[in-house]
Design a protein around this motif. Structure first.
Motif, short mmCIF file in Angstrom:
data_model
loop_
_atom_site.label_atom_id
_atom_site.label_comp_id
_atom_site.label_asym_id
_atom_site.label_seq_id
_atom_site.Cartn_x
_atom_site.Cartn_y
_atom_site.Cartn_z
N VAL A 22 -6.43 28.55 21.38
CA VAL A 22 -6.69 28.57 19.51
C VAL A 22 -6.34 30.10 19.77
CG1 VAL A 22 -9.14 28.99 20.30
CG2 VAL A 22 -8.45 28.82 18.50
N LYS A 23 -5.94 30.51 17.92
CA LYS A 23 -6.35 32.15 17.86
C LYS A 23 -6.36 31.97 16.34
CE LYS A 23 -3.00 35.56 17.40
NZ LYS A 23 -0.87 36.23 18.21
N ALA A 24 -7.37 33.04 15.95
CA ALA A 24 -7.95 32.82 14.88
C ALA A 24 -6.27 34.14 13.52
CB ALA A 24 -9.41 33.48 14.01
N LEU A 25 -6.11 33.53 12.66
CA LEU A 25 -4.75 34.55 11.87
C LEU A 25 -6.03 34.57 10.77
CD1 LEU A 25 -2.07 32.00 12.64
CD2 LEU A 25 -2.47 34.05 13.97
N ASP A 26 -4.86 35.72 9.83
CA ASP A 26 -5.70 35.90 8.43
C ASP A 26 -6.25 35.01 7.41
OD1 ASP A 26 -5.28 38.73 9.14
OD2 ASP A 26 -3.51 38.70 8.26
N ASP A 27 -6.84 34.98 6.20
CA ASP A 27 -7.53 33.87 5.84
C ASP A 27 -7.88 32.42 6.46
OD1 ASP A 27 -7.01 35.87 3.49
OD2 ASP A 27 -4.33 35.36 3.55
N THR A 45 -10.22 26.59 5.95
CA THR A 45 -11.48 26.89 4.89
C THR A 45 -12.01 25.18 4.14
OG1 THR A 45 -9.52 26.78 3.07
CG2 THR A 45 -10.47 28.88 3.55
N ILE A 46 -11.33 24.41 5.01
CA ILE A 46 -12.50 22.82 4.25
C ILE A 46 -13.19 22.68 5.20
CG2 ILE A 46 -9.19 22.07 4.49
CD1 ILE A 46 -10.03 20.26 6.83
N LEU A 47 -13.66 23.59 6.52
CA LEU A 47 -15.12 23.59 6.90
C LEU A 47 -16.19 23.74 6.00
CD1 LEU A 47 -14.08 24.26 10.35
CD2 LEU A 47 -14.29 22.18 9.38
N GLN A 48 -16.52 22.77 5.52
CA GLN A 48 -17.52 23.31 4.00
C GLN A 48 -18.84 23.46 4.47
OE1 GLN A 48 -16.31 24.60 1.29
NE2 GLN A 48 -14.93 24.67 2.46
N PHE A 52 -20.95 25.90 8.59
CA PHE A 52 -20.09 27.08 8.86
C PHE A 52 -19.92 27.96 8.07
CE2 PHE A 52 -18.75 22.12 9.19
CZ PHE A 52 -18.32 22.45 10.17
N GLU A 53 -20.85 28.21 7.03
CA GLU A 53 -21.07 30.02 6.16
C GLU A 53 -20.42 30.63 7.58
OE1 GLU A 53 -21.85 30.14 2.79
OE2 GLU A 53 -20.93 28.55 2.64
N PRO A 54 -20.89 30.68 8.82
CA PRO A 54 -21.11 32.45 9.46
C PRO A 54 -19.64 32.50 9.15
CG PRO A 54 -22.97 30.99 9.66
CD PRO A 54 -22.32 30.01 8.88
N LEU A 55 -18.55 31.10 9.71
CA LEU A 55 -17.03 31.74 9.58
C LEU A 55 -16.47 32.14 8.07
CD1 LEU A 55 -16.45 28.13 10.65
CD2 LEU A 55 -16.78 29.70 12.00
N LYS A 56 -17.24 33.03 7.13
CA LYS A 56 -16.94 33.46 6.57
C LYS A 56 -16.99 34.97 6.52
CE LYS A 56 -17.69 30.41 2.45
NZ LYS A 56 -18.47 30.44 1.12
N PHE A 61 -15.90 34.08 12.25
CA PHE A 61 -13.64 33.75 12.11
C PHE A 61 -13.29 34.01 13.39
CE2 PHE A 61 -9.81 32.60 11.11
CZ PHE A 61 -9.95 31.48 10.60
N THR A 62 -13.08 35.00 13.75
CA THR A 62 -12.13 35.56 14.38
C THR A 62 -12.59 35.71 16.01
OG1 THR A 62 -12.45 37.75 14.30
CG2 THR A 62 -11.05 37.10 13.24
N ASN A 63 -13.94 34.97 16.87
CA ASN A 63 -14.14 35.08 17.68
C ASN A 63 -13.70 33.28 18.12
OD1 ASN A 63 -14.23 37.83 19.10
ND2 ASN A 63 -15.24 37.95 17.21
N PRO A 64 -12.89 32.63 18.01
CA PRO A 64 -13.68 31.09 18.51
C PRO A 64 -13.46 30.96 20.21
CG PRO A 64 -11.12 31.81 17.71
CD PRO A 64 -12.30 32.69 17.68
#
Length: 96
Positions: A22-27, A45-48, A52-56, A61-64
């Motif tokens: 897994v690799k986190a990208l932009d947006d 962004t479909i994770l609602q 999932f709020e902390p992923l914002k 988000f960039t540390n999966p």
């Protein structure tokens, strides 16, 4: 259509699928490699919902982390089923 854990799903079940990279990208986009050998784009962004709020937060988000074939964040307090990520992702032709 199939039923799993009392929930009705469309399509056919993908069984024993795991995340292998897994690799986190932009947006809130991610490159995800699956045990099927495929690498796909997943739009997180479909994770609602509240969980999932902390992923914002970019630092979350960039540390999966992959734990037992599942993508997790925030020391394992957030995760997403590999089947969901597969079903809601798009083909990508380059490897991670």
């Amino acid at each position: 259509m199939y039923v799993m854990n009392g929930i009705v799903y469309g399509g056919e079940p993908v069984t024993n699928i795991k995340i292998s990279g897994v690799k986190a990208l932009d947006d809130m986009i991610m490159l995800v490699s699956f045990s099927t050998g495929e690498t796909r784009l997943f739009d997180a962004t479909i994770l609602q919902g509240e969980v999932f709020e902390p992923l914002k937060q970019e630092d979350v988000f960039t540390n999966p982390v992959i734990e037992n074939g599942v993508v997790t964040w925030n020391d394992g307090s957030i995760d997403c089923a590999p089947e969901f990520m597969y079903d809601n992702s798009y083909e990508y032709s380059m490897a991670i």
